[in-house]
Design a protein around this motif. Structure first.
Motif, PDB file in Angstrom:
ATOM      1  N   TRP A   1       0.505  -4.151  -8.842  1.00 40.93           N
ATOM      2  CA  TRP A   1       0.691  -3.925 -10.291  1.00 40.93           C
ATOM      3  C   TRP A   1       1.060  -2.462 -10.559  1.00 40.93           C
ATOM      4  CZ3 TRP A   1      -2.288  -0.813 -13.657  1.00 40.93           C
ATOM      5  CH2 TRP A   1      -1.980  -0.949 -15.015  1.00 40.93           C
ATOM      6  N   ALA A   2       0.311  -1.548  -9.931  1.00 41.42           N
ATOM      7  CA  ALA A   2       0.544  -0.115 -10.187  1.00 41.42           C
ATOM      8  C   ALA A   2       1.948   0.291  -9.749  1.00 41.42           C
ATOM      9  CB  ALA A   2      -0.512   0.713  -9.458  1.00 41.42           C
ATOM     10  N   PHE A   3       2.399  -0.261  -8.614  1.00 37.91           N
ATOM     11  CA  PHE A   3       3.712   0.136  -8.083  1.00 37.91           C
ATOM     12  C   PHE A   3       4.876  -0.570  -8.785  1.00 37.91           C
ATOM     13  CE2 PHE A   3       1.554   1.283  -3.812  1.00 37.91           C
ATOM     14  CZ  PHE A   3       1.330   2.575  -4.269  1.00 37.91           C
ATOM     15  N   THR A   4       4.599  -1.675  -9.473  1.00 35.85           N
ATOM     16  CA  THR A   4       5.720  -2.359 -10.136  1.00 35.85           C
ATOM     17  C   THR A   4       5.703  -2.180 -11.653  1.00 35.85           C
ATOM     18  OG1 THR A   4       4.468  -4.423 -10.187  1.00 35.85           O
ATOM     19  CG2 THR A   4       6.006  -4.150  -8.365  1.00 35.85           C
ATOM     20  N   LYS A   5       4.518  -2.032 -12.251  1.00 38.76           N
ATOM     21  CA  LYS A   5       4.438  -1.995 -13.723  1.00 38.76           C
ATOM     22  C   LYS A   5       4.170  -0.595 -14.281  1.00 38.76           C
ATOM     23  CE  LYS A   5       4.820  -6.469 -14.146  1.00 38.76           C
ATOM     24  NZ  LYS A   5       6.174  -6.917 -13.987  1.00 38.76           N
ATOM     25  N   THR A   6       3.850   0.369 -13.417  1.00 36.97           N
ATOM     26  CA  THR A   6       3.644   1.736 -13.900  1.00 36.97           C
ATOM     27  C   THR A   6       4.537   2.654 -13.052  1.00 36.97           C
ATOM     28  OG1 THR A   6       1.943   2.618 -12.410  1.00 36.97           O
ATOM     29  CG2 THR A   6       1.184   1.110 -14.114  1.00 36.97           C
ATOM     30  N   SER A   7       4.563   3.942 -13.403  1.00 36.32           N
ATOM     31  CA  SER A   7       5.415   4.849 -12.629  1.00 36.32           C
ATOM     32  C   SER A   7       4.677   5.440 -11.419  1.00 36.32           C
ATOM     33  CB  SER A   7       5.917   5.977 -13.538  1.00 36.32           C
ATOM     34  OG  SER A   7       4.807   6.660 -14.096  1.00 36.32           O
ATOM     35  N   MET A   8       3.478   4.949 -11.151  1.00 34.16           N
ATOM     36  CA  MET A   8       2.667   5.472 -10.047  1.00 34.16           C
ATOM     37  C   MET A   8       3.377   5.332  -8.697  1.00 34.16           C
ATOM     38  SD  MET A   8      -0.339   6.097 -11.509  1.00 34.16           S
ATOM     39  CE  MET A   8      -1.076   4.624 -12.162  1.00 34.16           C
ATOM     40  N   ARG A   9       3.309   6.392  -7.879  1.00 40.42           N
ATOM     41  CA  ARG A   9       3.892   6.271  -6.538  1.00 40.42           C
ATOM     42  C   ARG A   9       2.915   6.637  -5.417  1.00 40.42           C
ATOM     43  NH1 ARG A   9       5.430  11.050  -4.747  1.00 40.42           N
ATOM     44  NH2 ARG A   9       6.650  10.094  -3.100  1.00 40.42           N
ATOM     45  N   ARG A  10       1.756   7.166  -5.766  1.00 39.96           N
ATOM     46  CA  ARG A  10       0.741   7.486  -4.745  1.00 39.96           C
ATOM     47  C   ARG A  10      -0.595   6.909  -5.186  1.00 39.96           C
ATOM     48  NH1 ARG A  10       1.035  12.023  -1.416  1.00 39.96           N
ATOM     49  NH2 ARG A  10      -1.186  12.369  -1.696  1.00 39.96           N
ATOM     50  N   LEU A  11      -1.169   6.037  -4.379  1.00 40.56           N
ATOM     51  CA  LEU A  11      -2.536   5.589  -4.640  1.00 40.56           C
ATOM     52  C   LEU A  11      -3.414   6.214  -3.573  1.00 40.56           C
ATOM     53  CD1 LEU A  11      -2.208   1.809  -5.574  1.00 40.56           C
ATOM     54  CD2 LEU A  11      -2.476   3.782  -7.085  1.00 40.56           C
ATOM     55  N   ILE A  12      -4.448   6.908  -4.014  1.00 37.65           N
ATOM     56  CA  ILE A  12      -5.363   7.518  -3.057  1.00 37.65           C
ATOM     57  C   ILE A  12      -6.724   6.861  -3.200  1.00 37.65           C
ATOM     58  CG2 ILE A  12      -4.157   9.750  -2.970  1.00 37.65           C
ATOM     59  CD1 ILE A  12      -6.337  10.838  -4.894  1.00 37.65           C
ATOM     60  N   SER A  13      -7.540   7.014  -2.176  1.00 36.90           N
ATOM     61  CA  SER A  13      -8.916   6.547  -2.253  1.00 36.90           C
ATOM     62  C   SER A  13      -9.757   7.438  -1.357  1.00 36.90           C
ATOM     63  CB  SER A  13      -9.006   5.077  -1.844  1.00 36.90           C
ATOM     64  OG  SER A  13     -10.280   4.564  -2.181  1.00 36.90           O
ATOM     65  N   GLY A  14     -11.047   7.260  -1.419  1.00 31.31           N
ATOM     66  CA  GLY A  14     -11.940   8.056  -0.577  1.00 31.31           C
ATOM     67  C   GLY A  14     -13.115   7.206  -0.161  1.00 31.31           C
ATOM     68  N   THR A  15     -13.576   7.407   1.079  1.00 27.37           N
ATOM     69  CA  THR A  15     -14.764   6.665   1.526  1.00 27.37           C
ATOM     70  C   THR A  15     -15.718   7.610   2.236  1.00 27.37           C
ATOM     71  OG1 THR A  15     -13.771   6.126   3.665  1.00 27.37           O
ATOM     72  CG2 THR A  15     -13.522   4.486   1.927  1.00 27.37           C
ATOM     73  N   ASN A  16     -16.991   7.301   2.137  1.00 25.33           N
ATOM     74  CA  ASN A  16     -17.986   7.966   2.964  1.00 25.33           C
ATOM     75  C   ASN A  16     -17.674   7.591   4.424  1.00 25.33           C
ATOM     76  OD1 ASN A  16     -20.552   8.123   4.456  1.00 25.33           O
ATOM     77  ND2 ASN A  16     -21.414   8.648   2.450  1.00 25.33           N
ATOM     78  N   PRO A  17     -17.759   8.546   5.392  1.00 25.10           N
ATOM     79  CA  PRO A  17     -17.429   8.218   6.788  1.00 25.10           C
ATOM     80  C   PRO A  17     -18.267   7.065   7.342  1.00 25.10           C
ATOM     81  CG  PRO A  17     -17.678  10.595   6.504  1.00 25.10           C
ATOM     82  CD  PRO A  17     -18.111   9.971   5.210  1.00 25.10           C
ATOM     83  N   ASP A  18     -19.478   6.846   6.774  1.00 23.47           N
ATOM     84  CA  ASP A  18     -20.341   5.739   7.248  1.00 23.47           C
ATOM     85  C   ASP A  18     -19.931   4.394   6.674  1.00 23.47           C
ATOM     86  OD1 ASP A  18     -21.860   7.751   8.256  1.00 23.47           O
ATOM     87  OD2 ASP A  18     -23.420   7.654   6.688  1.00 23.47           O
ATOM     88  N   ASN A  19     -19.092   4.390   5.631  1.00 26.51           N
ATOM     89  CA  ASN A  19     -18.827   3.148   4.907  1.00 26.51           C
ATOM     90  C   ASN A  19     -17.684   2.370   5.573  1.00 26.51           C
ATOM     91  OD1 ASN A  19     -18.615   1.106   3.087  1.00 26.51           O
ATOM     92  ND2 ASN A  19     -18.516   2.418   1.259  1.00 26.51           N
ATOM     93  N   LEU A  20     -18.042   1.731   6.702  1.00 30.08           N
ATOM     94  CA  LEU A  20     -17.009   1.073   7.514  1.00 30.08           C
ATOM     95  C   LEU A  20     -16.402  -0.131   6.789  1.00 30.08           C
ATOM     96  CD1 LEU A  20     -18.725   1.292  11.023  1.00 30.08           C
ATOM     97  CD2 LEU A  20     -17.149   2.909   9.936  1.00 30.08           C
ATOM     98  N   ALA A  21     -17.207  -0.816   5.965  1.00 29.02           N
ATOM     99  CA  ALA A  21     -16.697  -1.995   5.245  1.00 29.02           C
ATOM    100  C   ALA A  21     -15.577  -1.575   4.288  1.00 29.02           C
ATOM    101  CB  ALA A  21     -17.825  -2.661   4.469  1.00 29.02           C
ATOM    102  N   SER A  22     -15.808  -0.484   3.567  1.00 33.28           N
ATOM    103  CA  SER A  22     -14.798  -0.021   2.607  1.00 33.28           C
ATOM    104  C   SER A  22     -13.545   0.465   3.333  1.00 33.28           C
ATOM    105  CB  SER A  22     -15.403   1.095   1.747  1.00 33.28           C
ATOM    106  OG  SER A  22     -14.505   1.479   0.759  1.00 33.28           O
ATOM    107  N   GLN A  23     -13.750   1.095   4.499  1.00 33.11           N
ATOM    108  CA  GLN A  23     -12.585   1.560   5.274  1.00 33.11           C
ATOM    109  C   GLN A  23     -11.748   0.369   5.755  1.00 33.11           C
ATOM    110  OE1 GLN A  23     -14.099   4.338   8.224  1.00 33.11           O
ATOM    111  NE2 GLN A  23     -15.306   5.345   6.633  1.00 33.11           N
ATOM    112  N   ALA A  24     -12.440  -0.707   6.118  1.00 35.16           N
ATOM    113  CA  ALA A  24     -11.718  -1.907   6.579  1.00 35.16           C
ATOM    114  C   ALA A  24     -10.901  -2.504   5.439  1.00 35.16           C
ATOM    115  CB  ALA A  24     -12.707  -2.934   7.125  1.00 35.16           C
TER     116      ALA A  24
END
Ligand code: COA
Length: 365
Positions: free
Chosen positions: A308-331
């Motif tokens: 949605w962000a890449f087709t309906k808005t002008s956004m071109r970079r999506l970033i995120s951040g995870t705690n190094p221990d949070n393996l589920a979120s990294q997956a």
């Protein structure tokens, strides 16, 4: 001083109120939505109040240097709404307010009237016209943007709530030098029914989602990775959910519920935050109730949101951040097409005044 004139405004004509408008004004001002968002209206609102407005309040407004107009049907002359300019404040600023009768809403009447009266105020020397709308009054905020008013901020506790309490008020303003072109929201609203891939549905967060949001935000393994790592008070959650449409419309944040597409059940939340329009970048964050984990729902939600962000808005970079221990979120992020970046040292507030590292993630358009 504004002259008592008639102003053409597209689908309506603006003219000073007349006693023959009393029935239509009384009927419109008894509407619950009008009552809710114009807290100064007497309740219950009777015909006497309408006559009092026409012969008293409106007359006094004109005499004091303001202007009060009925939005009249150009053919029948029937009152379809009211729009008024308050007398200028000590710096010359003019505040505008309006309502449209429930039976003519959604036809562009308010937007046309606001545009016309604002141009007229500038022609008569107003250096600035502004309006305030309650944070939850998204209809009025859309009218403001549609008439070329810029969002200027949120004034905390600036308006009364009918029945008690105070509400935050969104401020919109126009200057004579502004183009007046409709301001298109940076984040378009989702299509009716939300975004779905048949398994997961994303819908804009609303006040109704607050209890379910609170439940997820209070789960120990969600709290652990929240910033800061604390469960929010319920009032904060309710405020967040009720204000989601406002923040979305004015381009601050897009906050959604993740739902099981089959049942509509609330499973968690996902949002685009930290919007930086010049870099066309936003940050993705999410949490899921434990009952819904292990089915790939968040991965689907991130994919839907990125699409949605890449087709309906002008956004071109999506970033995120995870705690190094949070393996589920990294997956999740890996499966949703993000690549792992650097680890930022002591970036996130951890429990008990500690600081934890953060792994950066990026998906490009
Ligand atoms: C807010 C109000 C003036 C809008 O009048 P209107 O004539 O229906 O407004 P418009 O038709 O010009 O609508 C402009 C846009 O707002 C949208 N809109 C109107 N009411 C809406 C609502 N309740 N929720 C979401 N969007 C709404 C319209 O769909 C339209 O959007 P679009 O351009 O994307 O189609 C009217 O609903 C009203 O009188 N409400 C009660 C009183 C009030 O809130 N006054 C303002 C106090 S600040």
């Amino acid at each position: 001083m504004f002259p008592r004139e008639t102003i053409p405004a597209g689908p309506v004509t603006l003219r000073p109120p007349a006693e023959s408008d009393a029935d239509a004004i009384a009927r419109a001002c008894a509407d619950p939505e009008t009552q809710r968002f114009i807290p100064v209206l007497p309740r219950p609102y009777t015909r006497e109040h309408a006559v009092g407005y026409i012969t008293g309040i409106a007359e006094e407004g004109w005499r004091a240097g303001g202007a009060e107009f009925v939005m009249a049907d150009p053919d029948s002359g029937e009152a379809q709404g009211v729009i008024g300019l308050k007398p200028a404040d000590r710096f010359g600023n003019v505040e505008v307010g309006y309502w449209v009768a429930p039976w003519v809403r959604g036809k562009g009447v308010a937007t046309a009237a606001l545009r016309a009266v604002t141009g007229w105020a500038f022609d008569h020397g107003a250096p600035r016209v502004h309006l305030v709308a309650e944070m939850e009054n998204v209809g009025s905020q859309k009218v403001a943007l549609g008439a070329g008013f810029r969002h200027e901020g949120l004034s905390r506790g600036a308006g009364p709530i009918p029945g008690g309490g105070r509400a935050d008020m969104a401020l919109f303003g126009r200057l004579p030098g502004d183009s007046g072109e409709p301001i298109r929201p940076f984040l378009p609203f989702l299509p009716p029914g939300g975004l779905t891939d048949g398994v997961v549905t994303l819908t804009m967060l609303t006040g109704d989602d607050a209890p379910a949001y609170q439940l997820v935000a209070s789960l120990p393994d969600v709290v652990k990775y929240r910033v800061p790592p604390e469960a929010p008070p319920f009032e904060e959650t309710l405020y967040r959910c009720r204000g989601a449409a406002y923040r979305w419309l004015v381009g601050i944040q897009a906050e959604m519920a993740i739902r099981d597409a089959a049942t509509g059940a609330y499973a968690g939340d996902i949002q685009l935050s930290h919007l930086t329009p010049p870099m066309r970048e936003a940050m993705v964050g999410y949490s899921l109730h434990s009952d819904f984990r292990g089915r790939g729902l968040v991965t689907r939600a991130v994919q839907l949101l990125a699409e949605w962000a890449f087709t309906k808005t002008s956004m071109r970079r999506l970033i995120s951040g995870t705690n190094p221990d949070n393996l589920a979120s990294q997956a999740v992020l890996e499966r949703a097409g993000f690549t792992r970046g650097q680890t930022q040292k002591e970036y996130l507030p951890g429990p008990g005044g500690t600081w934890t590292d953060n792994v950066e993630w990026l998906r490009l358009r």
